[in-house]
Design a protein around this motif. Structure first.
Motif, mmCIF file in Angstrom:
data_model
loop_
_atom_site.group_PDB
_atom_site.id
_atom_site.type_symbol
_atom_site.label_atom_id
_atom_site.label_comp_id
_atom_site.label_asym_id
_atom_site.label_seq_id
_atom_site.Cartn_x
_atom_site.Cartn_y
_atom_site.Cartn_z
ATOM 1 N N ASP A 178 0.821 -1.222 0.000
ATOM 2 C CA ASP A 178 0.000 0.000 0.000
ATOM 3 C C ASP A 178 0.852 1.268 0.000
ATOM 4 O O ASP A 178 0.334 2.371 0.143
ATOM 5 N N GLY A 179 2.179 1.126 -0.143
ATOM 6 C CA GLY A 179 3.056 2.285 -0.205
ATOM 7 C C GLY A 179 3.628 2.715 1.121
ATOM 8 O O GLY A 179 4.486 3.600 1.170
ATOM 9 N N THR A 180 3.170 2.136 2.220
ATOM 10 C CA THR A 180 3.768 2.442 3.512
ATOM 11 C C THR A 180 5.050 1.629 3.685
ATOM 12 O O THR A 180 5.261 0.621 3.002
ATOM 13 N N TYR A 181 5.892 2.097 4.604
ATOM 14 C CA TYR A 181 7.122 1.359 4.836
ATOM 15 C C TYR A 181 7.583 1.539 6.273
ATOM 16 O O TYR A 181 7.132 2.443 6.990
ATOM 17 N N THR A 182 8.481 0.663 6.692
ATOM 18 C CA THR A 182 9.102 0.754 8.006
ATOM 19 C C THR A 182 10.610 0.758 7.850
ATOM 20 O O THR A 182 11.165 0.211 6.891
ATOM 21 N N VAL A 183 11.258 1.406 8.796
ATOM 22 C CA VAL A 183 12.708 1.409 8.875
ATOM 23 C C VAL A 183 13.088 0.909 10.259
ATOM 24 O O VAL A 183 12.499 1.343 11.261
ATOM 25 N N SER A 184 14.049 0.002 10.315
ATOM 26 C CA SER A 184 14.445 -0.594 11.583
ATOM 27 C C SER A 184 15.950 -0.562 11.711
ATOM 28 O O SER A 184 16.680 -0.711 10.728
ATOM 29 N N VAL A 185 16.427 -0.335 12.929
ATOM 30 C CA VAL A 185 17.855 -0.379 13.201
ATOM 31 C C VAL A 185 18.071 -1.110 14.517
ATOM 32 O O VAL A 185 17.322 -0.914 15.480
ATOM 33 N N GLY A 186 19.060 -1.984 14.553
ATOM 34 C CA GLY A 186 19.457 -2.698 15.763
ATOM 35 C C GLY A 186 20.939 -2.493 16.000
ATOM 36 O O GLY A 186 21.755 -2.719 15.108
ATOM 37 N N LEU A 187 21.305 -2.055 17.190
ATOM 38 C CA LEU A 187 22.677 -1.677 17.499
ATOM 39 C C LEU A 187 23.248 -2.604 18.566
ATOM 40 O O LEU A 187 22.585 -2.898 19.571
ATOM 41 N N PRO A 188 24.469 -3.089 18.376
ATOM 42 C CA PRO A 188 25.054 -4.073 19.295
ATOM 43 C C PRO A 188 25.640 -3.414 20.539
ATOM 44 O O PRO A 188 25.815 -2.193 20.586
ATOM 45 N N PRO A 189 26.004 -4.206 21.541
ATOM 46 C CA PRO A 189 26.736 -3.671 22.687
ATOM 47 C C PRO A 189 28.104 -3.144 22.253
ATOM 48 O O PRO A 189 28.693 -3.621 21.288
ATOM 49 N N VAL A 190 28.605 -2.128 22.966
ATOM 50 C CA VAL A 190 29.932 -1.579 22.692
ATOM 51 C C VAL A 190 30.704 -1.462 24.004
ATOM 52 O O VAL A 190 30.123 -1.470 25.093
ATOM 53 N N LYS A 191 31.994 -1.332 23.874
ATOM 54 C CA LYS A 191 32.847 -1.217 25.045
ATOM 55 C C LYS A 191 32.783 0.202 25.616
ATOM 56 O O LYS A 191 32.718 1.178 24.880
#
Length: 770
Positions: free
Chosen positions: A169-182
């Motif tokens: 239908d023309g809609t969209y999603t954006v997803s981001v996943g970020l890992p642990p850091v020191k």
């Protein structure tokens, strides 16, 4: 009073708090699958042009703050414990989105993460106790301060999960996943005591930085964003998610089938007044202020698998402008940024840009938005560009009223400024918000209220300028001052304005004076002696003589002065004037001057704003924004009868004021003076003694609802000053009889057309030399 448990107990508690606050954030955001089916047309187009991988940039931020302030009574009832705790969590990730090495249409992310967590707890205990079995009592107190800080260095690049899901239908999603850091955690604890019967020594502990892991985060948009059918291969937007005291935000700029070199971000920052070099991001809705320095930042991404060399240009573009759309793009500065980018590398370039004049076009038209474009070029070919709008509002205008007035003299000016530019051109009439600064210039017309000194009012102006700068985040302001408000403004500039140590430009860019008695008013000298109104003294020639010797430093501020010239005579002199100030007095030693047909109280009107004030404030980017060069005065501030333009009437009224000579009342004493009161709807006749002379003049102060008619000794009308006429609205109303007179008694008839008793102050003079 008991001591608190040891330092490491506190650190363990704070570390546990950190784990609770930060460790489980990712549980609140689930990454959605990107395996959605795009429209058939988009799929065909993507298949023809590229693999379909999205590349570009994603920025993720998470911010949280918590405070706890609590006061608890002690069990003894003789004291209290106060706890003051605050926590801040600030997390930012910049993710470069690249095509995966398999070139199968999927994307990978390379992230740099900046993280800062701090927790501060201060506990203060106070209890009244006795050290001599109740004979005397004293407060015994103790204070402990505990801090914990966790940070990372922000230089590490880590893999991140990114996903874009486009629905049918023309809609969209954006997803981001970020890992642990020191990261590293450090802490400190200190304690102090006072008032104890046995002195107790405070202690301090510091925990050295200790390695730790900072948990990752993730966020998925809510699916409400839609693909632009006209540009289906480019996605950009922002999504904010707030819950409790946590705010998460994701911003993306992505492209499918784009060039290997890409502009992924363009943003603007200015400095937060009054702290120089304290940069903050400029929002499109708020914008910045004309004259502020702006830091322009552009990010360039190499989405290819090979090293790239590129040039970045920052330009102003007129594309889409109603009037100047055909103009070519112009570089903001003669500066090119050359960058080398490794495969998948994203780099940022920045430019310091002077926004002076960009609220206006060079022809004085308002510029409501500035369009700034970033371009990246490779091998003499433009690879990509990005344009963003930056609103530049005019400098705030601080409005300074003068004698017998208040801020309402400029009450209509916000509408005038709005009509001339937009609502972003703000007027700040001093006194509208009295808590920010309030001038006392003697109350209403002819009021016996004693005014503040010029220097006292200048202190109030100082506060109001500061308020205007903080309210608008403006590093520079303009001043428009009416009447004796110009003296207040000059005193502020000369004595109180801070030096221009930041950008080498004065805090006040321009002072525009409207009818300012820079060398005083001869009528003010006369009427001050006759009426005894103390507020008039600051407009006298005696006062300004000394004032000018002390307030000559303009500190680079541009001065302009408008003089009203509708009337030919005033007390003891034949000189064009506005009914209060002569033209020479208003112009003084100022180079930029003009004249107006307006009387003194009308100089703040729309016409004089349009004709004189606006052209001096609406200066485009190619105008002169440098500080004014210092003037070497041709005079030292004393009155100069030969150069001032006024022709005094005889020796008695031609004082030789100089730096050495003091004020002598007899120099300004009129031939005759009287103060009368006229009943409502009543009239009164005043006998005026007239001597043999070349001509005769009468000046009086009265409400505009009083009519004045002068009759000679034969009963014939020698002159009039009717009520409710423009001439009746001036403060010093004159009737001039330009014929020889003989000794006799004349009459002045004063008629009160109002429903209240009114007062008139009368003074006469003679022998004007033509």
């Amino acid at each position: 009073m008991k001591e608190r448990n040891g330092f490491f107990y506190t650190v363990i508690n704070l570390s546990l708090l950190f784990t609770i606050v930060c460790g489980n954030f990712s549980a609140f955001a689930q990454v959605k699958s990107a395996n959605k089916t795009a429209s058939s047309n988009q799929s065909k187009q993507a298949a023809q042009q590229c693999s379909g991988a999205w590349t570009g940039s994603i920025t993720y931020t998470r911010y949280q703050s918590m405070t706890d302030k609590k006061t608890t009574k002690r069990v003894s009832g003789r004291g209290e414990d106060r706890r003051d705790w605050e926590m801040y969590y600030d997390y930012k990730a910049s993710v470069a989105v690249l095509e995966s090495p398999e070139k199968n249409g999927s994307s990978i992310g390379k992230a740099t993460i900046s993280h800062s967590f701090s927790s501060t707890e201060k506990i203060t205990a106070v209890e009244s106790n006795s050290c001599d079995r109740g004979k005397t009592w004293q407060d015994m107190s103790g204070e402990s301060l505990s801090k914990t800080i966790t940070k990372n260095d922000g230089n590490e690049t880590v893999d991140a999960n990114v996903s874009v899901g486009v629905n049918t239908d023309g809609t969209y999603t954006v997803s981001v996943g970020l890992p642990p850091v020191k990261g590293k955690t450090s802490g400190s604890q200190s304690s102090t005591f006072s008032g104890q019967c046995t002195p107790k020594e405070g202690k301090s502990f510091n925990m050295p930085p200790t390695a730790t892991m900072i948990d990752g985060n993730s966020l998925t948009t809510d699916g409400s964003h839609r693909v632009d059918p006209a540009n289906a291969n480019r996605l950009s937007g922002t999504y904010t998610y707030t819950w409790q005291n946590v705010t998460e935000k994701i911003t993306w700029n992505l492209q499918k089938c784009g060039a290997p070199l890409r502009i992924t971000d363009l943003r603007f920052e200015d400095m937060k007044f009054p702290k120089w070099d304290d940069w903050q991001e400029i929002t499109e809705q708020k914008g910045t202020i004309d004259g502020n320095w702006v830091r322009i930042k552009a990010k360039v991404l190499n989405a290819s698998g090979e090293t790239k060399f590129a040039e970045v240009y920052l330009k102003e573009t007129y594309k889409g402008d109603k009037w100047d759309g055909a103009k070519p793009d112009m570089p903001l500065k003669d500066e090119t940024f050359s960058v080398r980018l490794e495969p998948g590398e994203e780099r940022e370039v920045e430019m310091l840009w002077d926004s002076s004049g960009y609220a206006w076009f060079d022809d004085g038209r308002p510029r409501l938005v500035q369009r700034i474009k970033a371009e990246v070029w490779e091998d003499y070919k433009k690879a990509d560009e990005m344009t963003k709008n930056l609103k530049v509002a005019p400098k705030p205008v601080v409005l300074v009223h003068g004698l017998w007035s208040n801020w309402r003299a400029f009450e209509t000016w916000q509408n005038i400024l709005t009509t001339s530019h937009s609502y972003d051109w703000k007027a700040f009439p001093v006194g509208e918000k009295p808590e920010k600064g309030l001038l006392n210039t003697g109350g209403a017309f002819m009021s016996a209220t004693e005014s503040n000194t010029v220097s006292q009012n200048a202190e109030q102006l100082k506060s109001y300028i500061r308020y205007a700068q903080e309210d608008r985040n403006a590093w520079h302001v303009d001043l428009v001052a009416h009447s004796t408000g110009g003296l207040i403004a000059r005193n502020y500039i000369s004595q109180l304005m801070p030096p221009n140590e930041t950008d080498a430009r004065p805090q006040v860019s321009h002072l525009v004076m409207l009818g300012t008695p820079n060398t005083g008013s001869s009528c003010a000298d006369v009427m001050y002696l006759v009426s005894g109104l103390k507020s008039l003294y600051q407009a006298t020639q005696d006062f300004t003589n000394g004032f000018n010797r002390l307030n000559m430093n303009r500190k680079g501020v541009k001065f302009s002065s408008l003089a009203g010239n509708p009337l030919p005579t005033m007390c003891k002199s034949i000189v064009w004037n506005d009914g209060f100030v002569s033209v020479p007095s208003a112009k003084w030693t100022i180079n930029d001057t003009a004249e107006s047909k307006s009387i003194h109280t009308d100089l703040t009107g729309t016409k004089d704003f349009s004709d004189f004030v606006k052209p001096r404030l609406a200066i485009g980017p190619r105008g002169d924004h440098n500080p004014a060069a210092p003037d070497i005065p041709s005079r030292t501030g004393q009155l100069d009868r030969n150069s001032a333009g006024a022709v005094f009437m005889n020796a008695a009224f031609a004082p030789a004021l100089s730096n050495e000579n003091s004020f002598d009342e007899k120099d300004f004493k009129p031939d005759f003076s009287k103060t009368v009161r006229i009943a409502p709807k009543g009239s009164i006749e005043v006998e005026i003694p007239v001597t043999e002379a070349l001509n005769f003049g009468l000046t009086f102060m009265a409400d505009s609802q009083i009519s004045a008619t002068l009759f000679n000794d034969k009963g014939a009308i020698a002159g009039k000053n009717p009520a409710k006429t423009p001439e009746a609205n001036v403060w010093f109303r004159s009737i001039y009889y330009d014929k020889p007179t003989v000794a006799g008694t004349w009459k002045l008839k004063l008629e009160n057309t109002s429903d209240k008793e009114l007062e008139a102050v009368i003074a006469t003079w003679k022998d004007a030399v033509k």
